[in-house]
Design a protein around this motif. Structure first.
Motif, PDB file in Angstrom:
ATOM      1  N   SER A 189      -1.915  32.997 -21.775  1.00  0.00           N
ATOM      2  CA  SER A 189      -2.073  34.282 -21.021  1.00  0.00           C
ATOM      3  C   SER A 189      -0.957  34.524 -20.214  1.00  0.00           C
ATOM      4  O   SER A 189      -0.565  35.618 -19.928  1.00  0.00           O
ATOM      5  CB  SER A 189      -3.397  34.518 -20.400  1.00  0.00           C
ATOM      6  OG  SER A 189      -3.247  33.484 -19.267  1.00  0.00           O
ATOM      7  N   LEU A 190      -0.266  33.640 -19.892  1.00  0.00           N
ATOM      8  CA  LEU A 190       1.026  33.580 -18.959  1.00  0.00           C
ATOM      9  C   LEU A 190       2.294  32.747 -19.771  1.00  0.00           C
ATOM     10  O   LEU A 190       3.251  32.734 -18.867  1.00  0.00           O
ATOM     11  CB  LEU A 190       0.738  33.073 -17.597  1.00  0.00           C
ATOM     12  CG  LEU A 190      -0.268  33.895 -16.640  1.00  0.00           C
ATOM     13  CD1 LEU A 190      -0.486  32.795 -15.485  1.00  0.00           C
ATOM     14  CD2 LEU A 190       0.167  35.086 -16.211  1.00  0.00           C
ATOM     15  N   SER A 191       2.385  32.870 -20.883  1.00  0.00           N
ATOM     16  CA  SER A 191       3.389  32.178 -21.507  1.00  0.00           C
ATOM     17  C   SER A 191       4.756  32.803 -21.429  1.00  0.00           C
ATOM     18  O   SER A 191       5.508  32.131 -21.143  1.00  0.00           O
ATOM     19  CB  SER A 191       3.097  32.053 -22.925  1.00  0.00           C
ATOM     20  OG  SER A 191       2.778  33.230 -23.533  1.00  0.00           O
ATOM     21  N   PHE A 215       6.206  31.930 -17.806  1.00  0.00           N
ATOM     22  CA  PHE A 215       6.790  30.304 -17.930  1.00  0.00           C
ATOM     23  C   PHE A 215       7.909  30.470 -18.570  1.00  0.00           C
ATOM     24  O   PHE A 215       8.836  29.706 -18.327  1.00  0.00           O
ATOM     25  CB  PHE A 215       5.718  29.276 -18.131  1.00  0.00           C
ATOM     26  CG  PHE A 215       4.526  29.314 -17.214  1.00  0.00           C
ATOM     27  CD1 PHE A 215       4.648  28.863 -16.030  1.00  0.00           C
ATOM     28  CD2 PHE A 215       3.423  29.841 -17.688  1.00  0.00           C
ATOM     29  CE1 PHE A 215       3.482  28.887 -15.066  1.00  0.00           C
ATOM     30  CE2 PHE A 215       2.256  29.592 -17.013  1.00  0.00           C
ATOM     31  CZ  PHE A 215       2.209  29.231 -15.798  1.00  0.00           C
ATOM     32  N   LEU A 216       7.914  30.794 -19.831  1.00  0.00           N
ATOM     33  CA  LEU A 216       9.201  31.023 -20.632  1.00  0.00           C
ATOM     34  C   LEU A 216      10.450  31.473 -19.840  1.00  0.00           C
ATOM     35  O   LEU A 216      11.396  30.936 -20.020  1.00  0.00           O
ATOM     36  CB  LEU A 216       8.900  31.576 -21.881  1.00  0.00           C
ATOM     37  CG  LEU A 216       8.042  30.800 -23.025  1.00  0.00           C
ATOM     38  CD1 LEU A 216       7.685  31.616 -24.454  1.00  0.00           C
ATOM     39  CD2 LEU A 216       8.454  29.613 -23.491  1.00  0.00           C
ATOM     40  N   GLY A 217      10.263  32.611 -19.384  1.00  0.00           N
ATOM     41  CA  GLY A 217      11.352  33.382 -18.819  1.00  0.00           C
ATOM     42  C   GLY A 217      11.724  32.756 -17.571  1.00  0.00           C
ATOM     43  O   GLY A 217      12.949  32.486 -17.336  1.00  0.00           O
ATOM     44  N   SER A 272      13.377  28.911 -18.334  1.00  0.00           N
ATOM     45  CA  SER A 272      14.683  29.293 -19.001  1.00  0.00           C
ATOM     46  C   SER A 272      15.619  29.802 -18.021  1.00  0.00           C
ATOM     47  O   SER A 272      16.942  29.162 -18.087  1.00  0.00           O
ATOM     48  CB  SER A 272      14.538  30.072 -20.350  1.00  0.00           C
ATOM     49  OG  SER A 272      15.751  30.406 -20.728  1.00  0.00           O
ATOM     50  N   PHE A 273      15.568  30.701 -17.169  1.00  0.00           N
ATOM     51  CA  PHE A 273      16.296  31.186 -16.189  1.00  0.00           C
ATOM     52  C   PHE A 273      16.741  30.122 -15.227  1.00  0.00           C
ATOM     53  O   PHE A 273      17.875  30.030 -14.766  1.00  0.00           O
ATOM     54  CB  PHE A 273      15.592  32.285 -15.504  1.00  0.00           C
ATOM     55  CG  PHE A 273      16.592  33.104 -14.541  1.00  0.00           C
ATOM     56  CD1 PHE A 273      17.252  34.195 -15.101  1.00  0.00           C
ATOM     57  CD2 PHE A 273      16.861  32.979 -13.291  1.00  0.00           C
ATOM     58  CE1 PHE A 273      18.228  34.793 -14.105  1.00  0.00           C
ATOM     59  CE2 PHE A 273      17.661  33.340 -12.434  1.00  0.00           C
ATOM     60  CZ  PHE A 273      18.543  34.405 -13.003  1.00  0.00           C
ATOM     61  N   PHE A 274      15.482  29.277 -14.718  1.00  0.00           N
ATOM     62  CA  PHE A 274      15.995  28.476 -13.721  1.00  0.00           C
ATOM     63  C   PHE A 274      17.100  27.399 -14.157  1.00  0.00           C
ATOM     64  O   PHE A 274      18.025  27.183 -13.573  1.00  0.00           O
ATOM     65  CB  PHE A 274      14.759  27.626 -13.385  1.00  0.00           C
ATOM     66  CG  PHE A 274      14.783  26.587 -12.345  1.00  0.00           C
ATOM     67  CD1 PHE A 274      14.801  26.781 -11.133  1.00  0.00           C
ATOM     68  CD2 PHE A 274      14.908  25.213 -12.832  1.00  0.00           C
ATOM     69  CE1 PHE A 274      15.230  25.671 -10.316  1.00  0.00           C
ATOM     70  CE2 PHE A 274      14.998  24.066 -12.127  1.00  0.00           C
ATOM     71  CZ  PHE A 274      15.205  24.379 -10.701  1.00  0.00           C
ATOM     72  N   PHE A 275      16.664  26.757 -15.557  1.00  0.00           N
ATOM     73  CA  PHE A 275      17.815  25.820 -15.776  1.00  0.00           C
ATOM     74  C   PHE A 275      18.821  26.309 -16.244  1.00  0.00           C
ATOM     75  O   PHE A 275      20.065  25.651 -15.873  1.00  0.00           O
ATOM     76  CB  PHE A 275      17.148  25.075 -17.207  1.00  0.00           C
ATOM     77  CG  PHE A 275      15.938  24.104 -16.782  1.00  0.00           C
ATOM     78  CD1 PHE A 275      16.290  22.899 -16.061  1.00  0.00           C
ATOM     79  CD2 PHE A 275      14.673  24.382 -17.298  1.00  0.00           C
ATOM     80  CE1 PHE A 275      15.245  22.125 -15.481  1.00  0.00           C
ATOM     81  CE2 PHE A 275      13.383  23.577 -16.917  1.00  0.00           C
ATOM     82  CZ  PHE A 275      13.798  22.555 -16.037  1.00  0.00           C
ATOM     83  N   LEU A 327       4.057  37.726 -13.163  1.00  0.00           N
ATOM     84  CA  LEU A 327       2.789  36.810 -12.515  1.00  0.00           C
ATOM     85  C   LEU A 327       1.890  37.746 -11.741  1.00  0.00           C
ATOM     86  O   LEU A 327       0.781  37.379 -11.743  1.00  0.00           O
ATOM     87  CB  LEU A 327       3.266  35.719 -11.879  1.00  0.00           C
ATOM     88  CG  LEU A 327       2.228  34.651 -11.286  1.00  0.00           C
ATOM     89  CD1 LEU A 327       1.869  33.978 -12.517  1.00  0.00           C
ATOM     90  CD2 LEU A 327       3.300  33.598 -10.368  1.00  0.00           C
ATOM     91  N   ILE A 328       2.639  38.720 -10.959  1.00  0.00           N
ATOM     92  CA  ILE A 328       1.741  39.731 -10.019  1.00  0.00           C
ATOM     93  C   ILE A 328       2.055  40.906 -10.609  1.00  0.00           C
ATOM     94  O   ILE A 328       3.091  41.250 -10.791  1.00  0.00           O
ATOM     95  CB  ILE A 328       2.231  39.571  -8.546  1.00  0.00           C
ATOM     96  CG1 ILE A 328       2.311  38.057  -8.248  1.00  0.00           C
ATOM     97  CG2 ILE A 328       1.499  40.424  -7.827  1.00  0.00           C
ATOM     98  CD1 ILE A 328       2.835  37.748  -6.841  1.00  0.00           C
ATOM     99  N   PRO A 329       1.134  42.068 -11.044  1.00  0.00           N
ATOM    100  CA  PRO A 329       1.366  43.259 -11.411  1.00  0.00           C
ATOM    101  C   PRO A 329       2.040  44.045 -10.309  1.00  0.00           C
ATOM    102  O   PRO A 329       1.692  44.063  -9.047  1.00  0.00           O
ATOM    103  CB  PRO A 329      -0.276  44.006 -11.571  1.00  0.00           C
ATOM    104  CG  PRO A 329      -0.914  42.624 -11.759  1.00  0.00           C
ATOM    105  CD  PRO A 329      -0.426  41.708 -11.028  1.00  0.00           C
ATOM    106  N   LEU A 330       3.022  44.923 -10.715  1.00  0.00           N
ATOM    107  CA  LEU A 330       3.868  45.650  -9.797  1.00  0.00           C
ATOM    108  C   LEU A 330       3.143  46.562  -8.943  1.00  0.00           C
ATOM    109  O   LEU A 330       3.536  46.876  -7.799  1.00  0.00           O
ATOM    110  CB  LEU A 330       5.210  45.980 -10.493  1.00  0.00           C
ATOM    111  CG  LEU A 330       5.904  45.015 -11.085  1.00  0.00           C
ATOM    112  CD1 LEU A 330       7.393  45.557 -11.934  1.00  0.00           C
ATOM    113  CD2 LEU A 330       6.758  43.851 -10.367  1.00  0.00           C
TER     114      LEU A 330
END
Length: 336
Positions: free
Chosen positions: A142-144, A147-149, A152-155, A269-272
């Motif tokens: 449900s939150l994949s 986490f992917l975004g 990836s952005f962090f590294f 992660l949080i609805p805008l």
């Protein structure tokens, strides 16, 4: 010992950036957390069909209600009208249809439950269904897209930023700028070089997630790869910008919480809509917003290229803007 203590104090006092990070960055993060994760004044939007007028009047005390005269295609209605829930009844009882599980759908269900209690229907469990359901046995599904975004952005941000700083610290960039090569070519070369490496990382992340971890993807895997590649180029560009204003690797590290924490908050992660004071509109300044929104529509909702085109275009424009800013920022080292 006292002399060492004095040297450290004087050194930190002269480093305004480290001093600001130490004293004020935690306050900034806590303030942002308060606004984003604090009590929300969000009012859920609920569409109703074939419900009693007295029930609707009571429901309006807890939600923004829209009365629908004819039952539409619920999926299209929820997507186009922007409603959080669709409520109707038949001989079997109450039915609630929602797009997906998030805080907005939870607020809609809570409003309906409060109304049911007033009418002594609290013992009746309504039939709740979701248009976009994920594997409940695997909460990562449900939150994949988040986490992917974010990962990836962090590294990529860390890799590109540190690499740029190392190039400057080793005076490789300075020697290059002594040649007739233009700033445009310098930034373009670095962005393309690290961007290709980051693109390979993005492809590996998607393939590993889908074929090894078995994450659910309703749409095209190729579209997921395209979105991840665009997000990696955004991360490279932001890493380059941060490195231009960093004199060493420690100063580059100081940019990490300032750059990455907003990416997490605006990744989906949080609805805008639930973020108070209109802070949700800041999402347009956050590159991860474009990538994670596209990934959500592909992986969870099964959308195609045309449906994610606005966010893809946003990512491309963001990369172009950052590229231009980096070229201008490089004037700090040479005016050519």
């Amino acid at each position: 010992m006292l002399s060492i203590w004095k040297r450290i104090i004087y050194q930190i006092r002269n480093d305004k950036r480290s001093l600001g990070l130490l004293l004020f960055a935690p306050l900034l993060v806590l303030t942002l957390l308060y606004f984003i994760l604090g009590d929300s004044d969000y009012v859920p939007k609920i569409a109703v069909y074939d419900m009693d007028q007295t029930y609707i009047i009571e429901l309006e005390q807890n939600a923004e209600v829209t009365i629908v005269d004819e039952k539409p295609d619920v999926r299209n209605y929820l997507e186009e009208a922007g409603a959080d829930a669709f409520l109707w009844k038949d001989t079997s009882g109450l039915h609630i249809t929602l797009l997906e599980k998030n805080s907005k759908s939870a607020a809609a269900i809570q409003a309906i439950q409060k109304t049911n209690q007033v009418f002594n229907k609290g013992q009746t469990v309504p039939d709740i269904s979701y248009i976009y359901e994920t594997n409940e046995n695997n909460q990562l599904d449900s939150l994949s897209y988040v986490f992917l975004g974010v990962l990836s952005f962090f590294f990529v941000f860390i890799l590109s930023g540190m690499s740029f700083v190392r190039e400057r610290f080793g005076q490789t960039l300075e020697r290059m700028l002594m040649t007739p090569i233009s700033r445009f070519a310098v930034i373009g070369g670095y962005t393309l070089g690290y961007g290709v490496l980051s693109a390979i990382q993005s492809i590996l992340i998607i393939l590993f997630s889908v074929y090894v971890l078995k994450l659910q993807v309703e749409g095209s895997i190729l579209l997921c790869i395209l979105v991840m590649i665009l997000m990696s180029f955004s991360a490279v560009s932001i890493g380059a910008l941060a490195s231009i204003f960093s004199n060493n690797e420690l100063q580059m590290v100081q940019f990490i919480p300032i750059v990455l924490i907003p990416q997490i908050f605006y990744s989906g992660l949080i609805p805008l809509d639930t973020i108070p004071f209109g802070l949700g509109k800041l999402c347009y300044l956050i590159p991860v917003y474009y990538g994670c929104t596209s990934l959500e529509k592909i992986m969870i909702q099964g959308k195609g290229f045309l449906e994610i085109l606005p966010w893809v275009a946003g990512s491309i424009l963001y990369i172009a803007a950052l590229f231009a800013i980096n070229v201008l920022a490089l004037k700090k080292y040479r005016r050519l």
